[in-house]
Design an enzyme around this catalytic site. Structure first.
Site, mmCIF file in Angstrom:
data_model
loop_
_atom_site.group_PDB
_atom_site.id
_atom_site.type_symbol
_atom_site.label_atom_id
_atom_site.label_comp_id
_atom_site.label_asym_id
_atom_site.label_seq_id
_atom_site.Cartn_x
_atom_site.Cartn_y
_atom_site.Cartn_z
ATOM 1 N N GLY A 121 -7.083 -4.189 -0.071
ATOM 2 C CA GLY A 121 -5.991 -4.024 0.564
ATOM 3 C C GLY A 121 -5.183 -3.599 -1.115
ATOM 4 O O GLY A 121 -4.683 -4.983 -1.710
ATOM 5 N N VAL A 172 1.256 -4.539 -0.030
ATOM 6 C CA VAL A 172 2.091 -6.342 -0.706
ATOM 7 C C VAL A 172 1.285 -7.516 -1.297
ATOM 8 O O VAL A 172 1.773 -7.316 -2.116
ATOM 9 C CB VAL A 172 3.042 -6.206 -0.249
ATOM 10 N N VAL A 202 -15.516 0.038 1.326
ATOM 11 C CA VAL A 202 -15.854 -1.508 1.431
ATOM 12 C C VAL A 202 -17.009 -1.238 2.738
ATOM 13 O O VAL A 202 -17.062 -0.762 3.931
ATOM 14 C CB VAL A 202 -15.420 -2.477 1.971
ATOM 15 N N SER A 210 -6.210 -8.515 2.281
ATOM 16 C CA SER A 210 -4.883 -8.002 3.069
ATOM 17 C C SER A 210 -4.629 -6.767 3.218
ATOM 18 O O SER A 210 -4.708 -5.714 2.208
ATOM 19 C CB SER A 210 -4.126 -8.760 1.361
ATOM 20 N N GLY A 256 -3.352 -6.135 5.971
ATOM 21 C CA GLY A 256 -2.712 -5.312 6.993
ATOM 22 C C GLY A 256 -2.831 -7.104 7.945
ATOM 23 O O GLY A 256 -3.335 -7.509 7.921
ATOM 24 N N HIS A 264 30.265 -4.553 -17.401
ATOM 25 C CA HIS A 264 29.157 -4.549 -18.747
ATOM 26 C C HIS A 264 28.562 -5.774 -19.357
ATOM 27 O O HIS A 264 29.561 -6.457 -19.781
ATOM 28 C CB HIS A 264 29.542 -3.580 -19.067
#
Ligand code: FAD
Ligand code: NAI
Length: 475
Positions: free
Chosen positions: A190, A193, A247, A279, A281, A454
């Site tokens: 996976g 994230v 997989v 990983s 979900g 800046h």
């Protein structure tokens, strides 16, 4: 007679504890039940986020980034580091301390706001006369009753069928944050994230990391221009990402783990690693809640059914955060918690799902709010896009961190900002300005006319806004 409360919150993660505090601020008599235990068996408030999620992952991302910088990038600044070494036990210990500080922080906030805390598992046992009875089982044992119940029981890592987590070789996010030895070879299934954040941590610390992703597209939910830039950066850093894999069998032995898979070309291959993080979900958690005792409706995925206001199928029972629909993010859970407490008080709590930011804390960071270019195209919406690369930003050059860009999408007719997508340094902080802009329904011209300090990275946001009108000043 059982103790009676105006509001009982089940779950003390970011959704639940924030809901409890807000309800207490509004004058309610509030209880919060949470079952998480620390290493000594005591309470560890803060849920997944604090214990095995947002906080420990960011602590390790920071530590591993320092190590990577010292090992590979300080030399660019004329700083020579000799004898660099890694004390993993200390790094993990620091992470644990950060977690404990956050656990204690929530307990302190409960005391400050007079929220009554029960340490144990909360389950519905029934109810009558407009009150729900909740049984607490654990360090605290009693039945309490409340007029309103807010369920905030969170989520758990999804397992691959036939491959349960042992947290030693086959790891969820929990084990992935507790390894005291850097594996030589680390596999991840996976590239979402968690895959990217955890893959980054362990690669920086020296592991050879391979990520197997089922989908053919890298980060399908992210604006694809941004995703491509990120993919390029991760690959250059040495993260191996295989897309479009299937997989198969996963076998563990004394030597480690062997993952059989077919790649995008249909070739049968195997990945042999010391540790494997899965990983793929997370799933809503109602284990031990006994929703059936009161007929609380769940959907086909096991999430509690709620409407747009977080009302469940039962009167005065609400549900928030990861246990309901929507993105599984701590700040989404918190927003829902505040909104529900305010609705209970007769106010008009509101969560704007269009302006919930996403951040992936890799290097470069990835952050976005609103719609992607792909979503706008699919919806047939006329838009203008402006991008500005950090390569042309003075602060980014001074930092020595010029990867990435800011991309702004605005309505072709009204110029309202529809989405902002950032890959690059401090994207997590830069996105806040864009969330504010979208919440106030700003146009790209508004951002282009605002004075930005800046040299700052935020000038890239202003320049991206100027780019929407094809008038960048520094590129
Ligand atoms: P949770 O945090 O899961 O809390 C639920 C709590 O309820 C837990 O303490 C649990 O023990 C308790 N509980 C469950 N059932 C009962 C019961 N019956 N009785 C009593 N207590 C019960 N999100 C971000 O926004 N930013 C990030 O950087 C981020 N990083 C993450 C990293 C990782 C590795 C992971 C796994 C997740 C991350 N998340 C992040 C997601 C975030 O952690 C979740 O979205 C968030 O924790 C959801 O909050 P919640 O309150 O709904 O549930
Ligand atoms: P995810 O949904 O982000 O990614 C899962 C990935 O696994 C997807 O790319 C999916 O295609 C892939 N996948 C699913 N089944 C597969 C299979 N059988 N074989 C190969 N690939 C497969 O889920 P993840 O990474 O587990 O994280 C869960 C959630 O936790 C996130 O969606 C997010 O809501 C939250 N989180 C948020 C963070 C943040 O805000 N920075 C950090 C970490 C987690």
């Amino acid at each position: 007679m059982s103790k009676q409360f105006d509001v009982i919150v089940i779950g003390g993660g970011p959704g639940g504890y924030i809901a409890a505090i807000r309800a207490a601020q509004l004058g309610f008599n509030v209880a919060c039940i949470d079952e998480w235990k620390n290493a000594k068996g005591g309470p560890a408030l803060g849920g997944t986020c604090t214990n095995v999620g947002c906080i420990p992952s960011k602590a390790l991302l920071q530590s591993s980034e320092h190590y990577d910088q010292a090992g590979h990038h300080f030399a660019d600044h004329g700083i020579e580091v000799k004898g660099l070494s890694l004390d993993m036990a200390k790094m993990i210990g620091r992470k644990d301390t950060v977690v404990e500080q956050n656990n204690d922080g929530v307990l302190y906030l409960f005391k400050k706001n007079k929220v009554t805390f029960f340490h144990g598992r909360g389950s519905f046992v029934g109810g009558k006369d407009g009150l729900y009875d909740i049984k607490v089982a654990g360090a605290d044992e009693e039945v309490i009753s409340g007029k309103h119940v807010i369920v905030a029981t969170g989520s758990n890592a999804r397992t691959l069928p036939g491959t349960p987590f042992d947290e030693d070789t086959i790891l969820s996010n929990d084990g992935a944050l507790r390894m005291v030895d850097v594996p030589k070879k680390l596999g991840l299934i996976g590239s979402g994230v968690i895959g990217l954040e955890m893959g980054s941590v362990w690669r920086r610390l020296g592991a050879e990391v391979t990520v197997l992703e089922g989908l053919p597209t890298f980060m399908g939910a992210v604006d694809q221009q941004i995703a491509k830039e990120a993919h390029k950066a991760f690959t250059k850093q040495g993260l191996k990402i295989e897309l479009g894999v299937k997989v198969g069998d996963i076998k563990t032995s004394k030597k480690g783990v062997s993952v059989a898979y077919t790649n995008a070309k249909g070739e049968a291959l195997s990945l042999d690693v010391d540790k494997l993080i899965i990983s793929i979900g997370r799933v809503a958690n109602t284990i031990g809640l006994a929703p059936e005792a009161v007929g609380l409706a769940l959907d086909e995925r096991g999430a509690i059914v709620v409407d747009g206001d977080c009302k469940t199928s039962l009167p005065n029972v609400w549900a928030i955060g990861d246990v309901v629909r929507g993105p599984m993010l701590a700040h989404k859970a918190e927003e829902e918690g505040v909104a529900v407490a305010e609705r209970i008080a007769g106010q008009h709590g509101h969560v704007n799902f269009n302006t919930i930011p996403w951040v992936i804390y890799t290097n470069p960071e990835i952050a976005w709010v609103g719609q992607t270019e792909e979503q706008l195209k699919a919806a047939g919406k006329a838009y203008r896009a402006g991008t500005f690369p950090f390569l042309a930003n003075g602060r980014a050059r001074a930092l020595g961190d010029t990867t990435g860009m800011v991309k702004m999408l605005a309505d072709a007719t009204t110029d309202e900002i529809l989405g902002v997508h950032i890959v690059g340094p401090m994207a997590s902080e830069l996105i806040a300005e864009c969330v504010v802009a979208m919440e106030f329904r700003a146009s790209s011209e508004d951002i282009a006319r605002i004075c930005h300090a800046h040299p700052s990275l935020s000038e890239a946001t202003k320049e991206a806004a100027l780019a929407v009108d094809k008038r960048t000043l520094n590129f």
